[in-house]
Design a protein around this motif. Structure first.
Motif, PDB file in Angstrom:
ATOM      1  N   ARG A 147      15.725  22.694 -17.221  1.00  0.00           N
ATOM      2  CA  ARG A 147      15.562  21.740 -16.121  1.00  0.00           C
ATOM      3  C   ARG A 147      15.026  20.399 -16.620  1.00  0.00           C
ATOM      4  NH1 ARG A 147      13.143  24.356 -10.562  1.00  0.00           N
ATOM      5  NH2 ARG A 147      14.833  25.803 -10.128  1.00  0.00           N
ATOM      6  N   GLN A 148      14.033  20.454 -17.508  1.00  0.00           N
ATOM      7  CA  GLN A 148      13.473  19.201 -18.015  1.00  0.00           C
ATOM      8  C   GLN A 148      14.500  18.445 -18.854  1.00  0.00           C
ATOM      9  OE1 GLN A 148      11.184  19.325 -15.824  1.00  0.00           O
ATOM     10  NE2 GLN A 148       9.457  18.636 -17.081  1.00  0.00           N
TER      11      GLN A 148
ATOM     12  N   THR B 229      16.960  16.771 -16.509  1.00  0.00           N
ATOM     13  CA  THR B 229      16.359  15.663 -15.757  1.00  0.00           C
ATOM     14  C   THR B 229      16.223  14.415 -16.618  1.00  0.00           C
ATOM     15  OG1 THR B 229      15.143  17.181 -14.316  1.00  0.00           O
ATOM     16  CG2 THR B 229      14.319  14.925 -14.489  1.00  0.00           C
TER      17      THR B 229
ATOM     18  N   PHE C  10      21.030  27.470 -15.659  1.00  0.00           N
ATOM     19  CA  PHE C  10      20.362  26.204 -15.949  1.00  0.00           C
ATOM     20  C   PHE C  10      20.612  25.716 -17.368  1.00  0.00           C
ATOM     21  CE2 PHE C  10      17.943  26.649 -11.993  1.00  0.00           C
ATOM     22  CZ  PHE C  10      18.071  25.338 -11.542  1.00  0.00           C
TER      23      PHE C  10
ATOM     24  N   ALA D  48      22.001  22.090 -18.201  1.00  0.00           N
ATOM     25  CA  ALA D  48      21.405  21.187 -19.188  1.00  0.00           C
ATOM     26  C   ALA D  48      22.437  20.709 -20.191  1.00  0.00           C
ATOM     27  CB  ALA D  48      20.260  21.898 -19.913  1.00  0.00           C
TER      28      ALA D  48
ATOM     29  N   SER E 134       8.639  22.656 -13.403  1.00  0.00           N
ATOM     30  CA  SER E 134       9.963  22.985 -12.868  1.00  0.00           C
ATOM     31  C   SER E 134      10.320  22.199 -11.612  1.00  0.00           C
ATOM     32  CB  SER E 134      10.051  24.485 -12.582  1.00  0.00           C
ATOM     33  OG  SER E 134       9.042  24.886 -11.677  1.00  0.00           O
TER      34      SER E 134
ATOM     35  N   TYR F  35      12.853  18.691 -11.588  1.00  0.00           N
ATOM     36  CA  TYR F  35      14.309  18.760 -11.390  1.00  0.00           C
ATOM     37  C   TYR F  35      14.677  18.528  -9.935  1.00  0.00           C
ATOM     38  CZ  TYR F  35      18.052  21.936  -9.781  1.00  0.00           C
ATOM     39  OH  TYR F  35      19.087  22.522  -9.098  1.00  0.00           O
ATOM     40  N   HIS F  36      13.977  19.174  -9.028  1.00  0.00           N
ATOM     41  CA  HIS F  36      14.257  19.007  -7.601  1.00  0.00           C
ATOM     42  C   HIS F  36      13.921  17.587  -7.141  1.00  0.00           C
ATOM     43  CE1 HIS F  36      15.179  23.150  -6.451  1.00  0.00           C
ATOM     44  NE2 HIS F  36      14.182  23.565  -7.220  1.00  0.00           N
TER      45      HIS F  36
END
Length: 386
Positions: free
Chosen positions: A60-61, A64, A122, A126, A369, A372-373
């Motif tokens: 996720r990171q 992003t 995920f 990515a 986490s 991401y949202h």
């Protein structure tokens, strides 16, 4: 943080994200010696050591910060790509078996060799964003091998996949399939390869035929091995945040695949999910954690991510010309609540992830986490790329 009402939701989200959140999570949130992102920070931005460093959080990171670089708002894409190379070396087939291990321990070795569909979704996501940023063809080779691993490891009867191997229980869940759809849409956008759009189409069909209750029109969370609802009508949990997330994804799918014969029907379903989530799952301009499949509100506690999913969906509807004055007003109220309650000034780019039914903070740390949202909601705001 200035008052979001006079400043406007778009500017408020963008200024906070670029000025505070991305700097925080790329510095205090990044372990430079390990080339991996921290999972949690204290409220004063101190990293919290954990026994497990999950693949999902790293993915996720990475996604992003690749997005932020591509959007031209924050320069941390090279760090994200470095992290991805480290992740590939330490998580992918790290125990000699196909697929990606679930987590690493403090010694950099696998602490859990479970294969988790959610995490695989995920890491594909990515790779999609990393490929858009770097155009490195080696990334697509890993993607193709990972897709093959997903098919082999998680294969299940009646369509779709098992959640994890070894299987933790007899349940089947919609959530990892939702994120796998998101990953395939991102890969199609990154490559224009029909292979990924076909995969997405299959997951949309699964949602329409299995996940959505024909009686209520709501999208359920848990199912038996044959995708039958686990419980009698009125007793099956539904998450309003996922209704908004699915509404956004289904709309994104029809945008990318407008010639799908079911495109009009899919868009109708997306609209119904949005309206149902708003009607049953939002009180006092806040998305609540749970309802049942008859629309009854079951959990008045709140988390940060459903707020951002609704904020993203409302922003996209404004951009697409599908919103009305009530939706514009809701987005303004949602933004104000976000920056006064979930991401208050004193956290300087951090957040309180969840509140209990009494409105009291229910966590003692900040989970990485959530970024991401939040970034997804920020970049969707009309006329204000973060």
């Amino acid at each position: 943080m200035p008052d979001p009402a006079p400043q406007g939701p778009a500017t408020c989200w963008a200024s906070w994200m670029v000025g505070e959140a991305l700097p925080l999570w790329s510095s205090a949130g990044y372990n430079q010696p390990r080339r991996l992102y921290h999972e949690r920070l204290t409220f004063d931005a101190t990293p919290i050591p954990l026994p497990h460093l999950r693949l999902m959080v790293q993915a996720r990171q990475i996604a992003t910060f690749c997005q932020a670089e591509l959007d031209g708002v924050f320069n941390a894409g090279s760090t994200a790509l470095d992290c991805l190379h480290e992740v590939q070396a330490r998580y992918w087939r790290a125990d000699g078996q196909p697929g990606w291990v679930f987590a690493l321990g403090p010694d950099g070795q696998p602490s859990s060799s479970v294969r988790d569909l959610y995490a695989h979704a995920f890491i594909l996501f990515a790779h999609a964003w990393a490929y858009r940023l770097s155009a490195d063809p080696a990334l697509l080779k890993i993607v193709h091998k990972t897709v093959a691993d997903v098919d082999a490891i998680f294969h299940a009867p009646c369509g779709g996949f098992w959640d994890a191997m070894p299987r933790p229980d007899g349940l089947r869940r919609q959530n990892p399939h939702m994120h796998l759809l998101e990953a395939y849409l991102a890969l199609f956008e990154a490559t224009t390869d029909q292979f990924y759009l076909d995969r997405a189409q299959g997951l949309v069909a699964l949602a329409l035929n299995r996940f959505i209750s024909p009686r209520s029109g709501l999208l359920l969370e848990f199912f038996g091995p044959d995708w039958a609802p686990c419980k009698d009508f009125g007793q099956n949990p539904v998450e309003p945040g996922h209704l908004f997330e699915w509404s956004w994804l289904l709309t994104s799918y029809t945008t990318l695949n407008p010639t799908d014969p079911l495109a009009a029907h899919i868009q109708t379903v997306a609209e119904r999910l949005f309206q149902a989530g708003w009607r049953h799952g939002v009180t006092q301009n806040t998305v609540r954690d749970g309802i049942m499949d008859d629309g009854t509100l079951s959990h008045t506690s709140t988390r940060i991510w459903p707020q951002t999913e609704l904020a993203r969906l409302l922003a996209c509807r404004q951009t697409n010309g599908a919103s009305n004055a009530a939706e514009t007003d809701l987005l303004a109220h949602l933004t104000r609540t976000f920056f006064t309650t979930f991401a208050p000034k004193h956290l300087r780019g951090g957040w309180i992830d969840r509140f209990d039914a009494l409105g009291k903070p229910a966590v003692d740390h900040m989970p990485a986490s959530s970024l991401y949202h939040i970034y997804g909601a920020t970049r969707a705001q009309p006329a204000a790329t973060p």
